[in-house]
Design an enzyme around this catalytic site. Structure first.
Site, mmCIF file in Angstrom:
data_model
loop_
_atom_site.group_PDB
_atom_site.id
_atom_site.type_symbol
_atom_site.label_atom_id
_atom_site.label_comp_id
_atom_site.label_asym_id
_atom_site.label_seq_id
_atom_site.Cartn_x
_atom_site.Cartn_y
_atom_site.Cartn_z
ATOM 1 N N CYS A 182 -0.572 -3.225 -31.648
ATOM 2 C CA CYS A 182 -0.249 -2.123 -32.553
ATOM 3 C C CYS A 182 -1.496 -1.530 -33.179
ATOM 4 O O CYS A 182 -1.721 -0.331 -33.127
ATOM 5 C CB CYS A 182 0.708 -2.592 -33.647
ATOM 6 S SG CYS A 182 2.313 -3.012 -32.973
ATOM 7 N N HIS A 183 -2.308 -2.363 -33.808
ATOM 8 C CA HIS A 183 -3.460 -1.820 -34.525
ATOM 9 C C HIS A 183 -4.728 -2.594 -34.214
ATOM 10 O O HIS A 183 -5.691 -2.553 -34.971
ATOM 11 C CB HIS A 183 -3.187 -1.783 -36.023
ATOM 12 C CG HIS A 183 -1.923 -1.049 -36.348
ATOM 13 N ND1 HIS A 183 -0.726 -1.700 -36.538
ATOM 14 C CD2 HIS A 183 -1.650 0.260 -36.452
ATOM 15 C CE1 HIS A 183 0.220 -0.810 -36.758
ATOM 16 N NE2 HIS A 183 -0.306 0.383 -36.711
ATOM 17 N N GLY A 184 -4.706 -3.353 -33.109
ATOM 18 C CA GLY A 184 -5.935 -3.941 -32.597
ATOM 19 C C GLY A 184 -6.494 -5.121 -33.377
ATOM 20 O O GLY A 184 -7.694 -5.172 -33.620
#
Lengths: 173, 420
Positions: free
Chosen positions: A137-139
């Protein structure tokens, strides 16, 4: 006397007003609280508190995912190399310093919530820059102990309360 | 509220109006003096009213077939699409209607930014508008959760987890929102309830929005105060009604194109997979209208600060009437502001683009620069510009440049060229 009366009366009235408001506020609070609290986890949700898992079929280097309280739990049987890797990390390199010894009671078994501590996605197995997990999702990158190493997540993946009922069975919750 | 005393012509009308002045209200609405230079950017208020009513009507009909239960929601939506008479049409109108609603509201907001409609004496109209916008985002988000597809589920998980960034009580608040320890059936049922409620709250606020508008009257493209009624105004009916109707017709053509020719282009294919709490889709993106804010969220490496930045980006708009220190409303007479306005438009579009891309490498860098610029625009450029900018002289009335008084450069040049 008639000149003093207007001074005294408002004071008494003010007291009555304040007292009425105070009692009213308590009453409103007592009515509002059930309406707010009904949204909290209910008894049937709380009742699903523990799950038992048979882990005898899990081979070293593999991870299984089970559902506990609506959330995925990762159970990984780690290889010797992975244990070495997890235990050799220096505390200074960690965003949320936790020893692997504290996260995995039995070094072979890592049990943790498969929930990214950033915004709750499920990280992917065997991905990322630290040979552990990677959240798409956001690394956020996690190591083989489930500790946050890189990315926006603030904390390591949570280790739930669990115990070995016998050699092959883990009870979570 | 009324600009002149209205007396109904019929005896019954008078009897009724004395008891409930609905006819006076209708008379006020039809005769309402509007600046005669309103352009098509001013038609989006009417278009938005249409969008709201469309969403309420299609939403009510969908609710007759939809089942708000984690085990049945996904199937009931497919049931609407396949079995219910015209269910596909109603659902596609509702789903694309949300996008059209946001398209119109963004044009409406940027109209306001260009012509300074948020400035005194229209601050309350503006702030009510921002509240409506916030409610629209809440309604859209919860509506997107209802089909219970993969994007529904994980979108709900990510957005509700934003609250977990709050220190100390964050975890408790998230569990309260979920009604459990993850997004599940209790979450779905309450989202459905709120999704049903919010449009009616919006409707009430729209009434206040229009009421507040009718006190000072409309702003206009040259942004000056207009005496009303006067040579500078025309009655709302029929002049604005017909203009709004024409614009609405054009808008519904675009709307219909999406509904009939590409009903899923604005959605996400993953939402046709039923929700699975064990698998997160590889690439989570919100709907297009939330992307700029999503980009701001992801551009900040800290969880709490990311959430704060995202919320500030929206709430900063409410302070806009006081951040913009210029007395001149319309960008037509503000040569510098006009340029910064278009840079802001580009900035928001860039944020929207990088919001749809993975948060890494060059995209992340661009997102960070664009986020910083967004705040610089509102917190530094606008307050300073009001003092530094040399504005162009503003005409005294709408008719003045045409009928005399101050010379209008364009007409003077035209006359000179005619002489030659």
């Amino acid at each position: 006397m008639p000149e003093k009366m207007p001074e005294k009366k408002p004071k008494r009235r003010e007291f009555l007003f304040t007292a009425t408001y105070a009692v009213g506020a308590v009453g409103v609070g007592a009515v509002v609280w059930p309406l707010v609290d009904q949204m909290n986890p209910d008894a049937s949700v709380k009742a699903l508190a523990s799950t038992e898992v048979d882990v005898s079929s899990v081979k070293p280097g593999n991870t299984i995912t089970i559902l506990w309280r609506g959330k995925p739990v990762f159970i990984r049987r780690r290889t010797q190399d992975e244990i070495m890797e997890a235990r050799s990390v220096k505390m200074e390199d960690l965003k949320h310093p936790e020893k692997d010894e504290d996260r995995a009671k039995d070094p072979e078994w890592l049990v943790m919530l498969g929930v990214c501590t950033h915004l709750g996605c499920v990280p992917l197995n065997d991905k990322g820059d630290y040979d552990g997990w990677f959240c798409p999702c956001h690394g956020s990158h996690y190591d083989i102990s489930g500790r946050i190493r890189k990315g926006p997540a603030p904390l390591n993946m949570e280790v739930p309360k669990y115990e070995f009922v016998n050699a092959n069975t883990i009870k979570i919750g | 509220m009324s600009d002149h005393e209205y007396v109904p012509s019929s005896k019954f009308g008078k009897w009724f109006n004395d008891r409930l002045p609905l006819l006076s209200l209708a008379s006020h609405l039809t005769d309402y003096p509007t600046p005669k230079n309103l352009n098509y950017w001013w038609t989006f208020g009417g278009i938005l009213t249409f969008c709201l009513i469309t969403q309420i009507v299609t939403g009510l009909t969908l609710a007759m077939h939809y089942i708000a239960h984690a085990d049945m929601a996904f199937e009931s939506v497919e049931h609407i699409m396949r079995d219910v008479n015209y269910g596909w049409l109603i659902r596609y109108i509702h789903a694309n209607g949300a996008s059209m609603f946001f398209l119109a509201v963004y044009i409406h907001i940027f109209r306001s930014l260009f012509y300074g409609s948020y400035k005194s004496p229209r601050e309350i109209i503006w702030i009510i508008g921002i509240i409506i916008y916030l409610l629209m985002m809440a309604a859209a988000f919860m509506g997107y959760v209802l089909p219970w597809g993969q994007m529904s589920f994980w979108g709900a998980t990510v957005i509700t987890n934003l609250f977990s960034a709050i220190p100390l009580v964050g975890e408790g608040i998230v569990n309260w929102l979920w009604g459990g320890y993850s997004v599940d059936n209790p979450t779905l049922t309450r989202f459905f309830t709120l999704h049903y409620l919010i449009p009616f709250l919006i409707l009430g606020l729209v009434v206040l929005h229009i009421w507040a508008l009718h006190i000072p009257g409309n702003n206009n493209p040259i942004g000056i105060d207009v005496k009303k009624p006067s040579k500078d105004t025309v009655p709302f009916h029929p002049y604005i009604v017909i203009k709004d109707a024409f614009a609405l017709l054009m808008f519904t053509i675009v709307f219909a194109f999406f509904v009939f020719y590409s009903p899923n282009i604005l959605g996400h294919a993953d939402n046709y997979i039923e929700a699975n709490p064990l698998v997160t889709p590889a690439h989570i993106v919100p709907e297009w209208y939330l992307l700029p804010f999503y980009a701001i969220l992801r551009s900040v490496p800290d969880k709490l600060l990311g959430v704060v930045a995202m919320l500030s980006a929206i709430l900063i708009l409410a302070a806009l009437p006081w951040l913009d220190t210029s007395k001149i409303r319309s960008a037509v007479f503000r040569p510098l502001y006009k340029q910064f306005y278009w840079i802001l438009v580009a900035d928001v579009l860039i944020l929207g683009y990088v919001g749809a891309m993975p948060a890494e490498g060059l995209y992340l860098l661009i997102a960070r620069v664009a986020t910083a610029y967004y705040f610089v625009h509102f917190l530094f450029i606008l307050p300073i510009l009001g003092f530094k900018e040399k504005t162009i002289p503003v005409p005294l009335s709408i008719t003045e440049p045409v009928l005399g008084g101050m010379p209008n450069l364009a007409t003077v040049k035209q006359k000179e060229s005619l002489k030659k």
